[in-house]
Design a protein around this motif. Structure first.
Motif, short mmCIF file in Angstrom:
data_model
loop_
_atom_site.label_atom_id
_atom_site.label_comp_id
_atom_site.label_asym_id
_atom_site.label_seq_id
_atom_site.Cartn_x
_atom_site.Cartn_y
_atom_site.Cartn_z
N VAL A 133 0.92 -1.28 -0.41
CA VAL A 133 -0.03 -0.18 -0.52
C VAL A 133 0.72 1.26 -0.12
O VAL A 133 1.41 1.31 0.89
CB VAL A 133 -0.91 -0.40 1.33
N TYR A 137 3.15 6.90 2.46
CA TYR A 137 2.42 7.27 4.08
C TYR A 137 3.67 8.45 4.07
O TYR A 137 4.15 8.20 5.80
CB TYR A 137 3.12 5.74 5.39
N MET A 175 -7.86 1.37 -4.09
CA MET A 175 -8.75 1.14 -3.35
C MET A 175 -9.80 2.68 -3.18
O MET A 175 -11.37 1.55 -2.09
CB MET A 175 -7.97 1.06 -1.61
N TYR A 199 -12.70 -7.68 -1.27
CA TYR A 199 -12.07 -7.56 -0.56
C TYR A 199 -12.85 -6.53 0.44
O TYR A 199 -14.05 -5.74 -0.42
CB TYR A 199 -10.70 -6.53 -1.10
N SER A 232 -2.10 -4.45 8.02
CA SER A 232 -1.26 -4.61 8.97
C SER A 232 -1.62 -5.25 10.24
O SER A 232 -0.85 -6.12 10.16
CB SER A 232 -0.66 -3.31 8.81
N PRO A 233 -2.83 -4.91 11.12
CA PRO A 233 -2.16 -5.62 12.62
C PRO A 233 -3.71 -6.84 11.88
O PRO A 233 -2.70 -8.05 12.96
CB PRO A 233 -3.88 -4.29 12.79
N PRO A 283 -0.16 -4.80 3.31
CA PRO A 283 0.20 -3.80 4.10
C PRO A 283 0.46 -2.64 4.10
O PRO A 283 1.07 -2.49 2.68
CB PRO A 283 1.64 -5.08 4.33
#
Ligand SMILES: *Cc1c(COP(=O)(O)O)cnc(C)c1O
Length: 355
Positions: A30, A36, A78, A155, A193-194, A210
């Motif tokens: 991602v 990020y 997304m 998804y 991620s989590p 991720p």
């Protein structure tokens, strides 16, 4: 260089490999929100030479920015597209999200000779975009019957995987189970991620998405954290240093007073660079691994710190200062935020240095 963000691209790849090994699923890296904050073009350029089949971004603009770096036909948007963006996304070969009957209507109106690559979004509990599971079969059938495109993926997104919400998260995962068996759909994915670090064994999906973890950060504690290598550090250098010969107010608004004898260093980084103003009076940075406290309000372009006794004579103009690194989430929590927010707010005025 005033302030800079050091980014280790190799460690991003390392972390992605760790994630794939841990989950036995393939990764869709991602790289939304400028990866990020770390620089989506550089990250995309680096990872495009590797084995990854698809990269995820939030919207068309982000997809267009990174298209030309070997990622053609590999970018998956997304977010929702309005009908203009939808047309452009398809013409550029991006994979799109279809998450509502409005999206489907827009697809029907669109005339294109391009292949339309669709990921169907299911809302299993996020309450954001996505078909409710009861509605999805009809939508999928409609797309297939009317040949509106190729369903490349299906998804969903977990809302609370990093909270103590096992029951709720497993409910989300269970609602998604019925899609896991759709063998003619190449990309089936739900874990962020989590989810990757906590719930991988509960799913039979073949891909994961991720974000924060590929950048070396997790927002919750787990011994599995040690699988990840650090990726980035935000740094600056002392540009000015003085020893106060009187008690003196520091920065705007006289919110702090330095005492006679205090050593005050000025750093060329402020809230316009992305150093959150809530770190004023009390936030910390590191010099030679030792904590120094921010004194006074953070300014737009500068910040003052007190040099502690254990660093006396070890700091001068040019000394390197770590603003945030692996401690970023801890720091974020201290001001009611999360690492993601601090990272994505590192401004473009801060240069990115890739190693
Ligand atoms: C941002 C995002 C991700 C990545 O989430 P992380 O928790 O950072 O791994 C995955 N999927 C969707 C839909 C997202 O918006």
């Amino acid at each position: 260089m005033r302030s800079w963000l050091e980014v280790n691209l190799k460690n991003i790849e390392f972390n992605l490999n760790q994630i794939e090994n841990l989950t036995q699923k393939k990764a869709i890296p991602v790289i939304k929100a400028n990866a990020y904050g770390l620089g989506s073009i550089e990250v995309a350029k680096y990872l495009s030479k590797k084995k990854f089949k698809l990269f995820a971004v939030a919207n068309l603009q982000e997809a267009l920015e990174i298209k030309n770096f070997g990622l053609d036909n590999k970018i998956f948007i997304m977010g929702n597209n309005d009908k203009d963006d939808l047309k452009l996304a398809i013409e550029n070969g991006f994979s799109i999200t279809i998450s509502s009957w409005d999206d489907i209507k827009n697809l029907e109106k669109l005339k294109t000779s391009k292949e339309v690559l669709i990921h169907i979004k299911i809302d299993t509990g996020m309450g954001r975009i996505g078909f409710i599971p009861e509605d999805s079969d009809k939508a999928i059938k409609h797309i297939n019957d009317n040949k509106l495109g190729t369903i490349q993926g299906i998804y969903s997104h977990l809302s609370s995987a990093d909270e103590n919400e096992d029951e709720f998260t497993l409910e989300q995962i269970n609602l998604f189970k019925k899609y896991e068996g759709m063998k003619d759909i190449p990309f089936i994915h739900i874990l962020n991620s989590p989810g990757i670090f906590k719930y991988s064994k509960y799913t039979n999906t073949n891909y994961v998405r991720p974000g924060i973890s590929m950048y070396g950060i997790l927002l919750f504690d787990t011994p599995l954290k040690k699988l990840l290598k650090p990726v980035f550090t935000l740094k600056t250098k002392v540009i000015y240093i003085k020893t106060l010969n009187n008690n003196t107010f520091i920065s705007y608004g006289k919110t702090a007073e330095g005492e006679k004898g205090d050593i005050i260093a000025t750093l060329p980084i402020g809230y316009a660079d992305g150093l959150d103003r809530r770190f004023s009076n009390g936030g910390t940075v590191k010099i030679h691994g030792k904590k120094c406290t921010i004194i006074g309000r953070i300014c737009m372009d500068m910040t003052m710190i007190i040099i502690p006794n254990n660093l006396k004579n070890k700091v001068g103009v040019g000394t390197e200062v770590e603003i945030y690194g692996q401690d970023i989430n801890e720091k974020a929590q201290s001001i009611g935020s999360i690492a993601d927010e601090l990272m994505t707010r590192i401004n473009k005025r801060v240069s990115r240095k890739y190693v």
